[in-house]
Each structure stands twice: as structure tokens, then as C-alpha cells.
Scaffold this motif. Structure first.
Motif, PDB file in Angstrom:
ATOM      1  N   TYR A  70       0.848  -1.190   0.000  1.00  0.00           N
ATOM      2  CA  TYR A  70       0.000   0.000   0.000  1.00  0.00           C
ATOM      3  C   TYR A  70       0.883   1.238   0.000  1.00  0.00           C
ATOM      4  O   TYR A  70       2.064   1.190   0.362  1.00  0.00           O
ATOM      5  CB  TYR A  70      -0.901   0.039   1.245  1.00  0.00           C
ATOM      6  N   ASP A  71       0.284   2.362  -0.354  1.00  0.00           N
ATOM      7  CA  ASP A  71       0.903   3.662  -0.150  1.00  0.00           C
ATOM      8  C   ASP A  71       0.244   4.268   1.084  1.00  0.00           C
ATOM      9  O   ASP A  71      -0.988   4.369   1.149  1.00  0.00           O
ATOM     10  CB  ASP A  71       0.689   4.575  -1.354  1.00  0.00           C
ATOM     11  N   ALA A  72       1.039   4.654   2.082  1.00  0.00           N
ATOM     12  CA  ALA A  72       0.513   5.105   3.372  1.00  0.00           C
ATOM     13  C   ALA A  72       0.591   6.619   3.485  1.00  0.00           C
ATOM     14  O   ALA A  72       1.586   7.242   3.094  1.00  0.00           O
ATOM     15  CB  ALA A  72       1.294   4.461   4.512  1.00  0.00           C
ATOM     16  N   SER A  73      -0.467   7.208   4.032  1.00  0.00           N
ATOM     17  CA  SER A  73      -0.479   8.634   4.365  1.00  0.00           C
ATOM     18  C   SER A  73      -1.306   8.803   5.629  1.00  0.00           C
ATOM     19  O   SER A  73      -1.899   7.844   6.147  1.00  0.00           O
ATOM     20  CB  SER A  73      -1.060   9.462   3.215  1.00  0.00           C
ATOM     21  N   LEU A  74      -1.356  10.019   6.151  1.00  0.00           N
ATOM     22  CA  LEU A  74      -1.978  10.267   7.453  1.00  0.00           C
ATOM     23  C   LEU A  74      -2.714  11.593   7.445  1.00  0.00           C
ATOM     24  O   LEU A  74      -2.195  12.596   6.942  1.00  0.00           O
ATOM     25  CB  LEU A  74      -0.897  10.287   8.546  1.00  0.00           C
ATOM     26  N   SER A  75      -3.931  11.595   7.989  1.00  0.00           N
ATOM     27  CA  SER A  75      -4.691  12.830   8.164  1.00  0.00           C
ATOM     28  C   SER A  75      -4.739  13.191   9.642  1.00  0.00           C
ATOM     29  O   SER A  75      -5.089  12.363  10.492  1.00  0.00           O
ATOM     30  CB  SER A  75      -6.123  12.672   7.649  1.00  0.00           C
ATOM     31  N   LEU A  76      -4.364  14.429   9.947  1.00  0.00           N
ATOM     32  CA  LEU A  76      -4.526  14.994  11.289  1.00  0.00           C
ATOM     33  C   LEU A  76      -5.604  16.061  11.171  1.00  0.00           C
ATOM     34  O   LEU A  76      -5.331  17.185  10.755  1.00  0.00           O
ATOM     35  CB  LEU A  76      -3.217  15.586  11.795  1.00  0.00           C
ATOM     36  N   GLY A  77      -6.831  15.695  11.483  1.00  0.00           N
ATOM     37  CA  GLY A  77      -7.936  16.603  11.206  1.00  0.00           C
ATOM     38  C   GLY A  77      -8.081  16.772   9.699  1.00  0.00           C
ATOM     39  O   GLY A  77      -8.258  15.803   8.964  1.00  0.00           O
ATOM     40  N   THR A  78      -7.969  17.990   9.223  1.00  0.00           N
ATOM     41  CA  THR A  78      -8.076  18.259   7.780  1.00  0.00           C
ATOM     42  C   THR A  78      -6.717  18.333   7.100  1.00  0.00           C
ATOM     43  O   THR A  78      -6.641  18.581   5.894  1.00  0.00           O
ATOM     44  CB  THR A  78      -8.828  19.584   7.544  1.00  0.00           C
ATOM     45  N   HIS A  79      -5.648  18.108   7.851  1.00  0.00           N
ATOM     46  CA  HIS A  79      -4.294  18.240   7.317  1.00  0.00           C
ATOM     47  C   HIS A  79      -3.761  16.874   6.906  1.00  0.00           C
ATOM     48  O   HIS A  79      -3.678  15.949   7.725  1.00  0.00           O
ATOM     49  CB  HIS A  79      -3.378  18.864   8.371  1.00  0.00           C
ATOM     50  N   LEU A  80      -3.408  16.699   5.636  1.00  0.00           N
ATOM     51  CA  LEU A  80      -2.921  15.428   5.113  1.00  0.00           C
ATOM     52  C   LEU A  80      -1.397  15.434   5.035  1.00  0.00           C
ATOM     53  O   LEU A  80      -0.787  16.343   4.470  1.00  0.00           O
ATOM     54  CB  LEU A  80      -3.502  15.169   3.724  1.00  0.00           C
ATOM     55  N   LEU A  81      -0.768  14.409   5.605  1.00  0.00           N
ATOM     56  CA  LEU A  81       0.684  14.235   5.547  1.00  0.00           C
ATOM     57  C   LEU A  81       0.997  13.050   4.642  1.00  0.00           C
ATOM     58  O   LEU A  81       0.540  11.927   4.895  1.00  0.00           O
ATOM     59  CB  LEU A  81       1.258  13.968   6.944  1.00  0.00           C
ATOM     60  N   PRO A  82       1.771  13.259   3.578  1.00  0.00           N
ATOM     61  CA  PRO A  82       2.151  12.134   2.718  1.00  0.00           C
ATOM     62  C   PRO A  82       3.171  11.259   3.428  1.00  0.00           C
ATOM     63  O   PRO A  82       3.992  11.730   4.217  1.00  0.00           O
ATOM     64  CB  PRO A  82       2.750  12.818   1.491  1.00  0.00           C
ATOM     65  N   GLY A  83       3.125   9.964   3.141  1.00  0.00           N
ATOM     66  CA  GLY A  83       4.081   9.032   3.730  1.00  0.00           C
ATOM     67  C   GLY A  83       4.901   8.359   2.660  1.00  0.00           C
ATOM     68  O   GLY A  83       5.849   8.912   2.148  1.00  0.00           O
ATOM     69  N   GLY A  84       4.492   7.167   2.255  1.00  0.00           N
ATOM     70  CA  GLY A  84       5.228   6.444   1.239  1.00  0.00           C
ATOM     71  C   GLY A  84       4.790   5.004   1.198  1.00  0.00           C
ATOM     72  O   GLY A  84       3.855   4.595   1.883  1.00  0.00           O
ATOM     73  N   PRO A  85       5.458   4.176   0.399  1.00  0.00           N
ATOM     74  CA  PRO A  85       5.047   2.777   0.235  1.00  0.00           C
ATOM     75  C   PRO A  85       5.404   1.926   1.449  1.00  0.00           C
ATOM     76  O   PRO A  85       6.455   2.097   2.070  1.00  0.00           O
ATOM     77  CB  PRO A  85       5.829   2.331  -1.002  1.00  0.00           C
ATOM     78  N   VAL A  86       4.522   1.007   1.779  1.00  0.00           N
ATOM     79  CA  VAL A  86       4.772   0.004   2.813  1.00  0.00           C
ATOM     80  C   VAL A  86       4.303  -1.335   2.261  1.00  0.00           C
ATOM     81  O   VAL A  86       3.356  -1.391   1.476  1.00  0.00           O
ATOM     82  CB  VAL A  86       4.043   0.319   4.136  1.00  0.00           C
ATOM     83  N   SER A  87       4.977  -2.416   2.662  1.00  0.00           N
ATOM     84  CA  SER A  87       4.597  -3.735   2.161  1.00  0.00           C
ATOM     85  C   SER A  87       5.015  -4.804   3.144  1.00  0.00           C
ATOM     86  O   SER A  87       5.823  -4.564   4.048  1.00  0.00           O
ATOM     87  CB  SER A  87       5.225  -3.992   0.793  1.00  0.00           C
ATOM     88  N   TRP A  88       4.419  -5.997   2.976  1.00  0.00           N
ATOM     89  CA  TRP A  88       4.694  -7.144   3.830  1.00  0.00           C
ATOM     90  C   TRP A  88       4.853  -8.389   2.973  1.00  0.00           C
ATOM     91  O   TRP A  88       4.289  -8.488   1.872  1.00  0.00           O
ATOM     92  CB  TRP A  88       3.555  -7.374   4.828  1.00  0.00           C
ATOM     93  N   ASP A  89       5.597  -9.337   3.462  1.00  0.00           N
ATOM     94  CA  ASP A  89       5.679 -10.637   2.821  1.00  0.00           C
ATOM     95  C   ASP A  89       4.297 -11.282   2.861  1.00  0.00           C
ATOM     96  O   ASP A  89       3.633 -11.262   3.901  1.00  0.00           O
ATOM     97  CB  ASP A  89       6.693 -11.510   3.575  1.00  0.00           C
TER      98      ASP A  89
END
Length: 351
Positions: A70-89
Motif C-alpha cells: 500500500y501507499d501510506a499517508s496520514l490525516s490529522l484533522g483536515t491536514h494530510l501528511l504524505p508518507g510512502g510505500p509500505v509492504s509485507w511478505d
């Protein structure tokens, strides 16, 4: 049945460390965008599973995953912070995602518990942002990589994966499908029927007040205790003069006092011991302020308050009267019902 129906899915525990984040307000939501599906996970810092401690600025939540990247990001209220790719075996069916925010920079790190291999896998991917090991005062994210900071994570808090990421994830996974607890699901259970017939309050609505002649209050409390314990764990909070009767079902626990804090403490302990289906029976002196404090403390936990004087309260009120033998009548604005007390509690008398 649960395990067979979810054989292709993997459980994920999400943790978001905001102890070094810039000032924020509003809901904290983790966004996972995959090639074929997307997940939005509300995380909480309230001490309720899978969160470890309330108010420590580490927010937690759980979700089932249908993909491995997946590509992960985070919302703090209305503020969106970009993250990046995460994956699992794909072999890892018990997964962790740790996020940390330094200022307004988000770092995401994935790791997993693989019971088939007998241990933790290392971090699979890290999102964009600064190196979490350089963040002063914050926690390093979960997972092990060749970097020293990942090894430090494994040695400093090994039970976080083993305890929360494995045991609690299984519990919260069951809760996900039975809609018991908050694990990121938008499903809502249908309300239960009235406790003693259709005109009496349902435990799904939270607390209700059952008013009775003080001489019959202890017997009514025993009758309601037997009724509650048929299908739930029960926490009893009572003045010293009341000794709860022995009843089938339960289990039944007694709180150390009648204060909202003492009752909540026992409810939380019972939740850890017996699971989330808990009801409370309160046989204490009450007033509108105390009832409001109880409602605020118990957060919707169903239960009954037995009192000789309901006074003014917005809670549902049942006017109770003892009849001959083991019969009782219960009147509300919706009507009156008759009930008989048997070995398993109050049973509605039809007709």
C-alpha cells in the motif's frame, strides 16, 4: 468459521506516534491506498485495545488487509501528511505498521509477526521523510532492519509485537466481525430488545434508571442482576449495605466503590478478563450530577441503576412494583409489562 472466511486476509495493527508532531486537532486517520483497494483506519489514544496507554500521544487501531502493498499517508484533522510505500511478505498474516510524525514529516515503517517462522520479520519498507532515529524524544518505529535503531526497537520493547501485535490483534480481529469494539469498522450492531419486554429500556441504549420502593430495592437489584448475568459479564457497584445474590452466568464482579472512576476501573478490568459484553448494576445513592458523570465515564456501557427516587434525569426511567410471590411489574411511558422471576432472571409474562 471466522478463520476460514478470512483465510486470504491479514490482520494489521497500526500505531501512530505523535509525541513529536506539530500541534494538531481533529481525528487521526491512517490512509492505505493499494492497487485494488483502499483502507481508512481511525486510530485512537484512549487506552482501549489495541491502544496501550491513554494520553501517551501514540494512537492505535486495527484493520484487515486484502493486499500486501500500500501507499501510506496520514490525516490529522483536515491536514494530510504524505508518507510512502509500505509492504509485507505475503506469508505474514499478522502485521504491524508504525508511523511517527516529527513536526510535519511522516515516517512509515512496516513489520510483521510470522507464527509459521517463529519470530518477527524485519521492516519491509519505509515511507518518505526524515530518519526516525534522528527524531529527538520520539519512539523509533516498529520493525527490524540492519540499521542499529531497528535492532534497538526489537530489544527495548519485544512484548509490543508479541503481546499487542499477536494476541490483541486476534482479539480485535474477532471483534471486527462481531462488531464488538472499535477496530476501524463502519458496521453498527442492531439494538438489543428491551431488558424485560418491549416497553423496557434496552442495554444497547446505555444506562437506565429503575425506581422502586426502598424496601424492595435489594430484591429488585438481585432480580435484575440475574437477568443481566444470563448473557453478560456484570459489574456491580453498590453501597456497603447491599450484598449481591449468587446468580448463574456472568461472571459477576464487584467494584471497589460507587464513584464513576471506581466503576470504570472495574469495567475496564472486566473487559480485559471476560471480553467486551459487559453490563453494570448500580445500587448507590444517585443524583443528576452523579448520573451524568456515570454516563460520561462508561461511554455507552449498558446497565441499570436501582434507586428509590429517580428524581430528574434524561435517562430512561422504569417505575417498578413488586407483586405477589415472585412477580414484578415495570411501567414506562411506552406501557407496562408483567414479569416473573425464575432461576435465570426476569421472564416476561405474556398476555
Amino acid at each position: 468459521m471466522l478463520m476460514l472466511s478470512r483465510a486470504s486476509a491479514a490482520g494489521l495493527v497500526v500505531r501512530v506516534d505523535l509525541s513529536s508532531a506539530a500541534a494538531h486537532e481533529g481525528e487521526v486517520v491512517v490512509h492505505l491506498k493499494g492497487a485494488a483497494d483502499s483502507k481508512d483506519v481511525k486510530v485512537h489514544d484512549d487506552g482501549a485495545r489495541p491502544d496501550v496507554a491513554a494520553g501517551d500521544e501514540v494512537y492505535s487501531g486495527t484493520v484487515w488487509l486484502d493486499a500486501d502493498a500500500y501507499d501510506a499517508s496520514l490525516s490529522l484533522g483536515t491536514h494530510l501528511l504524505p508518507g510512502g510505500p509500505v509492504s509485507w511478505d505475503p506469508a505474514n498474516v499478522m502485521r504491524d505498521l508504525d508511523m511517527s510524525v516529527a513536526g510535519e514529516t511522516l515516517t512509515a515503517s512496516s513489520a510483521a509477526q510470522n507464527p509459521n517462522q517463529g519470530g518477527s520479520t524485519g521492516a519491509q519498507d519505509r515511507g518518505t521523510g526524515s530518519n526516525p532515529s534522528a527524531r529527538p524524544g520520539g519512539r523509533p518505529p516498529a520493525g527490524a532492519t540492519p540499521a542499529p535503531v531497528a535492532a534497538e526497537k526489537d530489544t527495548s520493547n519485544p512484548m509490543l509485537f508479541a503481546g499487542v501485535g499477536l494476541g490483541l490483534l486476534l482479539l480485535s480481529g474477532v471483534a471486527y466481525w462481531t462488531t464488538q469494539g472499535r477496530v476501524g469498522s463502519e458496521l453498527a450492531p442492531l439494538p438489543e430488545p428491551g431488558l424485560v419486554g418491549p416497553t423496557t429500556p434496552s442495554l444497547s441504549a446505555g444506562l437506565s434508571v429503575w425506581e422502586i420502593d426502598p424496601e424492595d430495592a435489594a430484591d429488585l437489584a438481585d432480580a435484575l442482576l440475574a437477568t443481566l448475568a444470563r448473557h453478560r459479564c456484570v459489574v456491580v457497584a453498590a453501597d456497603p449495605g447491599y450484598t449481591p445474590a449468587a446468580v448463574f452466568g456472568g461472571p459477576v464482579y464487584r467494584a471497589d466503590g460507587c464513584t464513576p472512576a471506581a466503576i470504570k476501573k472495574m469495567v475496564d478490568a472486566a473487559d480485559e478478563e471476560a471480553g467486551p459484553r459487559i453490563a453494570v448494576l448500580i445500587r448507590c445513592e444517585t443524583d443528576p450530577a452523579r448520573l451524568k458523570a456515570l454516563v460520561d465515564a462508561l461511554h455507552g456501557t449498558g446497565g441499570v441503576v436501582v434507586t428509590g427516587d429517580a428524581g430528574y434525569t434524561p435517562l430512561p426511567i422504569v417505575h417498578c412494583r413488586r407483586g405477589p410471590g415472585r412477580s414484578w411489574s415495570f411501567a414506562t411511558a411506552a406501557g407496562e409489562v408483567q414479569a416473573h422471576l425464575g432461576p435465570g432472571g426476569l421472564e416476561l409474562v405474556e398476555g
